[in-house]
Scaffold this motif. Structure first.
Motif, PDB file in Angstrom:
ATOM      1  N   SER A   1      21.292   7.358 -35.909  1.00 30.70           N
ATOM      2  CA  SER A   1      20.726   6.130 -35.335  1.00 30.70           C
ATOM      3  C   SER A   1      19.455   6.426 -34.546  1.00 30.70           C
ATOM      4  O   SER A   1      18.483   5.656 -34.606  1.00 30.70           O
ATOM      5  CB  SER A   1      21.745   5.458 -34.412  1.00 30.70           C
ATOM      6  OG  SER A   1      22.727   4.779 -35.142  1.00 30.70           O
ATOM      7  N   SER A   2      19.463   7.526 -33.803  1.00 30.65           N
ATOM      8  CA  SER A   2      18.281   7.867 -33.000  1.00 30.65           C
ATOM      9  C   SER A   2      17.090   8.188 -33.894  1.00 30.65           C
ATOM     10  O   SER A   2      15.949   7.827 -33.572  1.00 30.65           O
ATOM     11  CB  SER A   2      18.598   9.045 -32.074  1.00 30.65           C
ATOM     12  OG  SER A   2      18.677  10.273 -32.783  1.00 30.65           O
ATOM     13  N   ILE A   3      17.320   8.853 -35.025  1.00 31.05           N
ATOM     14  CA  ILE A   3      16.228   9.169 -35.945  1.00 31.05           C
ATOM     15  C   ILE A   3      15.666   7.891 -36.559  1.00 31.05           C
ATOM     16  O   ILE A   3      14.451   7.671 -36.603  1.00 31.05           O
ATOM     17  CB  ILE A   3      16.723  10.122 -37.054  1.00 31.05           C
ATOM     18  CG1 ILE A   3      17.094  11.480 -36.461  1.00 31.05           C
ATOM     19  CG2 ILE A   3      15.664  10.283 -38.145  1.00 31.05           C
ATOM     20  CD1 ILE A   3      15.949  12.227 -35.819  1.00 31.05           C
ATOM     21  N   VAL A   4      16.540   7.020 -37.039  1.00 33.27           N
ATOM     22  CA  VAL A   4      16.104   5.758 -37.636  1.00 33.27           C
ATOM     23  C   VAL A   4      15.283   4.943 -36.633  1.00 33.27           C
ATOM     24  O   VAL A   4      14.230   4.381 -36.966  1.00 33.27           O
ATOM     25  CB  VAL A   4      17.322   4.952 -38.132  1.00 33.27           C
ATOM     26  CG1 VAL A   4      16.923   3.525 -38.512  1.00 33.27           C
ATOM     27  CG2 VAL A   4      17.973   5.650 -39.320  1.00 33.27           C
ATOM     28  N   THR A   5      15.756   4.906 -35.389  1.00 36.49           N
ATOM     29  CA  THR A   5      15.080   4.104 -34.369  1.00 36.49           C
ATOM     30  C   THR A   5      13.742   4.715 -33.980  1.00 36.49           C
ATOM     31  O   THR A   5      12.738   3.997 -33.844  1.00 36.49           O
ATOM     32  CB  THR A   5      15.979   3.963 -33.136  1.00 36.49           C
ATOM     33  OG1 THR A   5      17.236   3.418 -33.531  1.00 36.49           O
ATOM     34  CG2 THR A   5      15.342   3.047 -32.100  1.00 36.49           C
ATOM     35  N   ALA A   6      13.714   6.028 -33.791  1.00 29.09           N
ATOM     36  CA  ALA A   6      12.463   6.695 -33.412  1.00 29.09           C
ATOM     37  C   ALA A   6      11.398   6.530 -34.498  1.00 29.09           C
ATOM     38  O   ALA A   6      10.201   6.513 -34.191  1.00 29.09           O
ATOM     39  CB  ALA A   6      12.720   8.171 -33.139  1.00 29.09           C
ATOM     40  N   LYS A   7      11.841   6.384 -35.744  1.00 24.40           N
ATOM     41  CA  LYS A   7      10.904   6.181 -36.855  1.00 24.40           C
ATOM     42  C   LYS A   7      10.596   4.693 -37.097  1.00 24.40           C
ATOM     43  O   LYS A   7      10.025   4.332 -38.128  1.00 24.40           O
ATOM     44  CB  LYS A   7      11.465   6.799 -38.131  1.00 24.40           C
ATOM     45  CG  LYS A   7      11.637   8.306 -38.070  1.00 24.40           C
ATOM     46  CD  LYS A   7      10.320   9.019 -37.832  1.00 24.40           C
ATOM     47  CE  LYS A   7      10.507  10.531 -37.847  1.00 24.40           C
ATOM     48  NZ  LYS A   7       9.212  11.238 -37.598  1.00 24.40           N
ATOM     49  N   ARG A   8      10.993   3.841 -36.162  1.00 27.64           N
ATOM     50  CA  ARG A   8      10.698   2.403 -36.189  1.00 27.64           C
ATOM     51  C   ARG A   8      11.330   1.694 -37.403  1.00 27.64           C
ATOM     52  O   ARG A   8      10.765   0.760 -37.949  1.00 27.64           O
ATOM     53  CB  ARG A   8       9.176   2.162 -36.199  1.00 27.64           C
ATOM     54  CG  ARG A   8       8.435   2.769 -35.027  1.00 27.64           C
ATOM     55  CD  ARG A   8       8.791   2.082 -33.725  1.00 27.64           C
ATOM     56  NE  ARG A   8       7.923   2.465 -32.637  1.00 27.64           N
ATOM     57  CZ  ARG A   8       8.176   3.452 -31.774  1.00 27.64           C
ATOM     58  NH1 ARG A   8       9.289   4.161 -31.894  1.00 27.64           N
ATOM     59  NH2 ARG A   8       7.339   3.723 -30.796  1.00 27.64           N
ATOM     60  N   ARG A   9      12.518   2.134 -37.803  1.00 25.94           N
ATOM     61  CA  ARG A   9      13.184   1.519 -38.946  1.00 25.94           C
ATOM     62  C   ARG A   9      14.480   0.812 -38.553  1.00 25.94           C
ATOM     63  O   ARG A   9      15.203   0.329 -39.425  1.00 25.94           O
ATOM     64  CB  ARG A   9      13.487   2.590 -40.006  1.00 25.94           C
ATOM     65  CG  ARG A   9      12.255   3.208 -40.670  1.00 25.94           C
ATOM     66  CD  ARG A   9      11.499   2.212 -41.517  1.00 25.94           C
ATOM     67  NE  ARG A   9      12.359   1.573 -42.519  1.00 25.94           N
ATOM     68  CZ  ARG A   9      12.679   2.137 -43.678  1.00 25.94           C
ATOM     69  NH1 ARG A   9      12.217   3.335 -44.006  1.00 25.94           N
ATOM     70  NH2 ARG A   9      13.449   1.494 -44.534  1.00 25.94           N
ATOM     71  N   ALA A  10      14.787   0.757 -37.269  1.00 25.99           N
ATOM     72  CA  ALA A  10      16.061   0.167 -36.846  1.00 25.99           C
ATOM     73  C   ALA A  10      16.182  -1.279 -37.293  1.00 25.99           C
ATOM     74  O   ALA A  10      17.261  -1.709 -37.742  1.00 25.99           O
ATOM     75  CB  ALA A  10      16.217   0.268 -35.328  1.00 25.99           C
TER      76      ALA A  10
END
Length: 417
Positions: free
Chosen positions: A59-68
């Motif tokens: 989840s943190s990777i997806v969010t940091a990459k602006r894909r959440a």
């Protein structure tokens, strides 16, 4: 001297990228993969050689990459809530991604096993949906409670964990872990080795001893030698590889780098005038937030739960290794979220680090946040509650959060300057 980016943070991130690329190949070749919650007993998978991805890390990777928002939209399209337990549900959306090759880091490979403690109705439903996906099996763990709460649990946990956690809770979780081992043996064909498991447990203890030393170095250091958003990958990526020599050595390298910075007088902010504590999960949609108040207010975030819980929450010595592992996780959520376990610990850590104020991130699924804030304020430590979700940027405006913290620093933390 200004503190540059930690070499240990860069090294940990590079290791994780290579590991994840190798994992893609292994799963593509037909290997098993487990998706496990952050508070699950990952050491069993380590001992059995079953690769796993941590749900909240993804989840943190997806969010940091602006894909959440894209992933939350995939849930919404299927009639699932997109505004509940986002931190745990974003990886579920990966199962519905029509273009996984263009997802961050090449996408999440489809797991064959998911493991989670069933804390709350919404969390259980997320993993029940995983269980309906083709080729995926869910193994649930109970979430038990104990009426008797130990005072200063962080002093008891390393060696007196039976008394700290309670025998009934340990009986339950030890039995569940025995069932998990049988389930994994039947599902994967791998064999659990008690000798290998004992080695994993020893390596985890060594790793956490280094984290404890690092936490104490930072608590004593004036000024703060590293930014908190740099410490998170330095401690947490090795945490996801607990039980390996690489993770143990990475924790030692992190400690040694911090010790060198302390000895040379490196500083996040040369004009440090306020030390702050961040309570809550990482603000993955805006990691620059933590550095935003250094020039304007001389305010530095010196604490997050990630290094602190590694220091106080994981060490377990003596007794049967499987029961010791049960003791590591039977009360894990209590330590972070359930008063008075959590509230007393946060006050202890605030005093240990000499903080001048606390910024407390309160999500919709907050557990015990009221009591944490009340305990800190009663101890004379100013608290600002920010109501936002750590992976869902819709819940808060970044500029508004910055203004709110700046105003609070002026009014309550640095009013007497």
């Amino acid at each position: 001297m200004s503190a540059a980016r930690l070499a240990s943070a860069s090294a940990a991130t590079a290791h994780q990228r290579q590991w994840f690329a190798d994992l893609h190949q292994e799963v593509a070749a037909g290997g098993d993969l487990a998706l496990v919650n952050a508070d699950a007993p990952q050491e069993i998978f380590r001992a059995m050689g079953i690769p796993y991805v941590v749900n909240q890390w993804w989840s943190s990777i997806v969010t940091a990459k602006r894909r959440a928002q894209d992933y939350l939209g995939l849930l919404r399209e299927r009639g699932y809530p997109d505004d509940s337990e986002q931190y745990s549900s974003i990886p579920l959306a990966s199962a519905f991604d029509p273009d996984p090759a263009n997802a961050p880091w090449g996408g999440l490979p489809r797991p064959t096993i998911v493991l989670a403690e069933t804390t709350g109705d919404a969390s259980r439903k997320i993993f029940d949906i995983w269980d309906t996906q083709p080729g995926v099996s869910f193994y649930p763990l109970e979430s038990a409670a104990e009426n008797d709460v130990p005072a200063r649990w962080w002093e008891l946990m390393p060696r007196d964990w039976e008394r700290a956690v309670g025998s009934d809770r340990l009986d339950l979780m030890t039995g569940e872990l025995e069932g998990l081992i049988r389930f994994l043996e039947q599902t994967t064909g791998r064999v659990f080795s008690e000798t290998r498991f004992a080695e994993v447990m020893d390596l985890v203890n060594e790793q956490q001893e280094w984290n404890r030393r690092t936490r104490d170095l930072i608590a004593r250091a004036r000024p703060c030698p590293l930014p908190v958003n740099d410490s998170i990958p330095s401690v947490m990526i090795p945490q996801w590889h607990r039980g390996t020599t690489w993770a143990r050595d990475a924790a030692r390298a992190f400690h040694d780098e911090v010790a060198e910075r302390v000895s040379t007088g490196a500083a996040v902010c040369s004009e440090e005038r306020a030390r702050l504590m961040w309570i809550g999960r990482g603000l993955w949609f805006d990691l620059d937030f933590y550095r935003r108040f250094e020039q304007s207010h001389g305010a530095v975030f010196v604490w997050s739960m990630y290094l602190a819980i590694a220091a106080d929450g994981y060490l377990r010595y003596g007794g049967d290794p499987l029961r010791a592992l049960a003791a590591r996780f039977a009360a894990f959520s209590d330590q972070l979220y359930t008063p008075p376990w959590s509230a007393e610990w946060y006050v202890k850590e605030a005093r240990h680090h000499g903080v001048d104020g606390v910024v407390h991130l309160v999500s919709e699924d907050a557990r015990g946040s009221y009591f944490t804030t009340r305990a800190l304020e009663a101890a004379g430590i100013p608290v600002l509650e920010l109501h936002a979700d750590n992976v869902d940027a819709r819940s808060a405006d970044g500029d508004a959060l910055t203004r709110t913290v700046g105003d609070w620093l002026d009014r309550r933390v640095r009013a007497g300057d």
